[in-house]
Design an enzyme around this catalytic site. Sequence first.
Site, short mmCIF file in Angstrom:
data_model
loop_
_atom_site.label_atom_id
_atom_site.label_comp_id
_atom_site.label_asym_id
_atom_site.label_seq_id
_atom_site.Cartn_x
_atom_site.Cartn_y
_atom_site.Cartn_z
CD GLU A 43 2.00 17.99 -13.79
OE1 GLU A 43 1.67 19.14 -13.82
OE2 GLU A 43 1.36 17.19 -12.93
CE1 TYR A 49 -6.05 16.25 -15.41
CE2 TYR A 49 -6.06 13.95 -15.91
CZ TYR A 49 -5.17 15.18 -15.87
OH TYR A 49 -4.13 15.16 -15.97
NE ARG A 86 24.43 -26.35 11.37
CZ ARG A 86 24.43 -25.52 12.48
NH1 ARG A 86 23.33 -25.41 13.18
NH2 ARG A 86 25.66 -24.96 12.43
CD GLN A 141 25.26 -27.94 15.29
OE1 GLN A 141 24.02 -27.92 15.54
NE2 GLN A 141 25.90 -27.00 15.77
CG ASN A 201 -7.63 10.33 -13.29
OD1 ASN A 201 -8.45 10.27 -12.70
ND2 ASN A 201 -6.82 11.62 -13.20
#
EC number: 4.3.1.24
Length: 725
Positions: A493, A117, A363, A357, A393
């Site tokens: 493609e 290829y 916190r 708190q 590839n």
Amino acid sequence: METISAAITKNNANESFCLIHAKNNNNMKVNEADPLNWGVAAEAMKGSHLDEVKRMVAEYRKPVVRLGGETLTISQVAAIAAHDHGVQVDLSESARDGVKASSEWVMESMNKGTDSYGVTTGFGATSHSRTKQGGALQKELIRFLNAGIFGNGTESNHTLPKTATRAAMLVRINTLLQGYSGIDFEILEAITKPLNKTVTPCLPLRGTITASGDLVPLSYIAGLLTGRPNSKAHGPSGEVLNAKEAFNLAGINAEFFELQPKEGLALVNGTAVGSGLASIVLFEANILAVLSEVLSAIFAEVMQGKPEFTDHLTHKLKHHPGQIEAAAIMEHILDGSSYVKAAKKLHEIDPLQKPKQDRYALRTSPQWLGPLVEVIRFSTKSIEREINSVNDNPLIDVSRNKALHGGNFQGTPIGVSMDNTRLALASIGKLMFAQFSELVNDFYNNGLPSNLSASRNPSLDYGFKGAEIAMASYCSELQYLANPVTTHVQSAEQHNQDVNSLGLISARKTNEAIEILQLMSSTFLIALCQAIDLRHLEENLKNSVKNTVSQVAKKTLTMGVNGELHPSRFCEKDLLKVVDREHVFAYIDDPCSATYPLSQKLRQVLVDHALVNGESEKNFNTSIFQKIATFEEELKTLLPKEVESARTAYESGNPTIPNKINGCRSYPLYKFVREELGTGLLTGENVISPGEECDKLFSAMCQGKIIDPLLECLGEWNGAPLPIC
């Protein structure tokens, strides 16, 4: 028919053969105990994130990057991309033989008539076509892939940033050095020379789906190497060069390359552009993650937060390592902090002055940031594996005399890692915006002025109001960018590339997110420095008010008209408690105003004492009510002058009380912003705008100048939380 025992024997023999074959192949490393690489991945995550960031920074600053194919790091990629300290690239000579062998194999294979290829076939969906003109095929590959648009002559810039291009060149060289790609070593040397001479090919910003690799942008590097007439490059000073000029300036003493079979495909069929930019992005993301932890600790300091939110037991019980480390870093910054000590005393004086708190943005900051650090760290390792992978590839396996047709060009690790990183960055930005919003809001910031205004007249100073609007804008855009890219894949493609990673697109969007988070971080840090200075001013003004109230109380409340001790002398202690409890900036612009809380509460103290004065109130000489007017008149005469004197001393750099920040572990960042960058307290009386100061810090951050003071804040941390006592 083959028996089961015979089949097992045969399979075992084949397995042994494969392992022996792998061991004998110099280009392959097989770990029999960890054949799936999970162990390697887990090993890479050992140790603290901060230590890893320190290693990254140290590696970034090394003068040479030596490429061998398997040890490239994201910090090295970032260093070469920036090229801000002349770092150079060296290629390992030990890789030459392997590269040469794969190149020779391609030529021998073609000469034998082997069908491979991209060597004898067409490309992608048209790979059914055949040719014996291997060189011409590579030339055509580069031509048709030169499909990018640069927007020349328009206002838009459609050229990939030089940093990303340099990163891509480095990563592609590293991949090809492993000897599975069928390319001549001289081509790799030729790509290295422009890197070292700061000659950068022009690549299109868009046009790749990062599967089959970054074909379109990488084809422009190949185009420069082959001397295509449309090829352009930028020189060290930004000058535009054609291919010949680029070769000369880079010192490539050769004619343009005539690509041999497979060489064009080897150049373009890889994920280097996406993974290169991802490396740059992640280097910055790791720095920003640590910065967000330290800024959260500074936020706790100036907000008079309660440090128990960092207690190790809380986080140990949650088990997540990112959270445990984030809390430990904040705990380290807050341990011994003068702000924490002062806040503790304040909370003891009046436990009801603020909620039991702190709000979530303070916190739960370790719980919020911890998973985000983990995401960024995992993404870093994923991209580090990608930049050391062979991803084209076909792959040439010389040892087995075959070309392997696969799909390592699929850049999914890039797309997924970048999407995840971008989501983490958006979450960091959201926390930062929440903290910023609390900081500038006088309903939540525990006594700091609204908008962090520092002027004498708050009605003519709106401080960081514009900056808060800008922060909302940054945060909104950052959250929009958090949307995933990888869910928008299109079949490409002729339906051959029907799934693709969109790695570079995701990396580009994450790079945008980095920039926006840097805008937010610089704005937030400038605001934190403003808050630090306001706490310093607050302390000096309160000291002046307290001394003046004490002085006036002694003068007006101690003695009666006949020189005897007056009952009102016992009011002083309670009057001073009022000063301690009252937020300075709630009254300081007009400290004696009857509509402001200080005067009201001082009067209330005197009234309360008068009400319990009993029969003595009936006597003019011992009446506390009779003293109120005298006390207030004297205070009106003296207090404004003393307050102005204290403010003037502060502004001239001679305050009575030094700045608490000087003894804190967060001081290096404050010092960097104030001294090295030359920023100062922003006021409505001053012509300098918040944006000007934020701009200084943003520019310094983009240049990496914040790294050293940031790490200095954590220089004494031993990598562990404080012991549970």
